[in-house]
Structures are given as structure tokens and as C-alpha cells.
Design an enzyme around this catalytic site. Structure first.
Site, mmCIF file in Angstrom:
data_model
loop_
_atom_site.group_PDB
_atom_site.id
_atom_site.type_symbol
_atom_site.label_atom_id
_atom_site.label_comp_id
_atom_site.label_asym_id
_atom_site.label_seq_id
_atom_site.Cartn_x
_atom_site.Cartn_y
_atom_site.Cartn_z
ATOM 1 N N GLY A 1 -15.172 3.430 3.763
ATOM 2 C CA GLY A 1 -13.422 3.443 4.065
ATOM 3 C C GLY A 1 -13.060 3.252 2.614
ATOM 4 N N GLN A 2 -14.172 2.338 1.593
ATOM 5 C CA GLN A 2 -12.933 1.977 -0.305
ATOM 6 C C GLN A 2 -13.822 3.426 -0.361
ATOM 7 O OE1 GLN A 2 -15.727 -0.588 -1.705
ATOM 8 N NE2 GLN A 2 -14.490 -0.941 -3.219
ATOM 9 N N ASP B 1 0.733 -1.275 -0.025
ATOM 10 C CA ASP B 1 0.149 -0.390 -0.701
ATOM 11 C C ASP B 1 0.882 1.411 0.270
ATOM 12 O OD1 ASP B 1 -2.320 2.429 1.239
ATOM 13 O OD2 ASP B 1 -3.390 0.723 1.032
ATOM 14 N N ILE B 2 0.515 2.234 -1.119
ATOM 15 C CA ILE B 2 1.196 3.873 -0.525
ATOM 16 C C ILE B 2 1.485 4.128 0.453
ATOM 17 C CG2 ILE B 2 1.738 3.017 -3.610
ATOM 18 C CD1 ILE B 2 -0.533 5.917 -3.226
ATOM 19 N N HIS C 1 -7.099 -6.119 2.280
ATOM 20 C CA HIS C 1 -5.686 -5.119 3.032
ATOM 21 C C HIS C 1 -4.888 -6.881 3.841
ATOM 22 C CE1 HIS C 1 -6.281 -0.624 2.386
ATOM 23 N NE2 HIS C 1 -7.919 -1.508 1.981
ATOM 24 N N ASN D 1 -12.972 -3.750 2.439
ATOM 25 C CA ASN D 1 -13.791 -2.381 2.502
ATOM 26 C C ASN D 1 -14.971 -2.416 1.253
ATOM 27 O OD1 ASN D 1 -12.479 -1.172 5.192
ATOM 28 N ND2 ASN D 1 -11.151 -0.138 4.104
ATOM 29 N N HIS E 1 -10.200 -5.258 -2.698
ATOM 30 C CA HIS E 1 -9.177 -5.056 -3.003
ATOM 31 C C HIS E 1 -9.057 -6.066 -0.859
ATOM 32 C CE1 HIS E 1 -10.184 -1.769 -2.649
ATOM 33 N NE2 HIS E 1 -9.276 -0.979 -1.287
#
Length: 117
Positions: free
Chosen positions: A96-97, A35-36, A105, A90, A103
Site C-alpha cells: 500500500g505504499q 493525511d489528506i 501513519h 507501508n 512515512h
């Protein structure tokens, strides 16, 4: 259409190699990358290569692919040497998506409180 790459999808562009990512695992059906904006020392996203808007849509359309994504979360945790970890999907902007491509996390490497809030 479900499963088809979307021109405006960030994760579809990562799958296509149009946007760089730090890939940690790849299978025929999934891609896992860092994750960035990590929220834990280990924060890896596991995505299906096929586009599905969220986890519920993926599960309804392709349960085997949903299982592939979940299986890869465990493989990421093993590769990252995590004894305990959290898997988060999410679903919807209220949860919070922000990227509407399924995806998971994988979060770990520190204590994670409950409720996650």
C-alpha cells in the site's frame, strides 16, 4: 542518493515548503502533518526530512533518524490525546505504499480492527 531531496517526491516538496500541508509537529529532523485522505479521526504522517524510500532503507542508512521518526509518532499521539493508536509503515507498493519517502501513519480516535487488511 539516499538522504538527498528528490525532485519528483511529494514529501520532499512538502518538506521544502513547495506544497502546503497541515503541519502538527516539526523537529530538526522530522515533519508531522495531517493525511489528506484520513482513515481515522486522527491520521497524521510522520516523515524524516531526509529522503529515504521506505522504512527498511531508512533503518539501514540512518538508525538514529529512524528512531527520531518513531519518537515523533509518540509525541503526535500525546499531542492528539490518544490513549491507544496504531503506527503503520507501508513498505512497497504491494503493502500500500504510494509515496516512496519513508512515512509512519499515526492512526487513532476510533477502534482499530485486527487484522488491518
Amino acid at each position: 542518493m539516499a538522504g538527498e531531496p528528490q525532485d519528483d517526491c511529494l514529501f520532499c516538496k512538502i518538506v521544502a515548503g513547495q506544497i502546503p500541508a497541515t503541519v502538527v509537529r516539526e523537529t530538526e529532523t522530522t515533519l508531522a502533518f495531517r493525511d489528506i485522505n484520513p482513515q481515522a479521526p486522527t491520521h497524521v504522517l510522520v516523515i524524516p526530512k531526509a529522503h529515504h524510500a521506505d522504512a527498511a532503507a531508512l533503518a539501514a542508512a540512518d538508525p538514529a533518524l529512524a528512531a527520531d521518526v518513531l519518537r515523533e509518532t509518540q509525541a503526535v499521539a500525546e499531542d492528539e490525546k490518544l490513549d491507544s493508536y496504531r503506527i503503520v509503515f507501508n513498505t512497497g507498493s504491494g503493502a500500500g505504499q504510494t509515496v516512496f519517502h519513508t512515512h509512519a501513519h499515526v492512526l487513532g480516535g476510533r477502534g482499530l480492527q485486527w487484522p488491518p487488511g
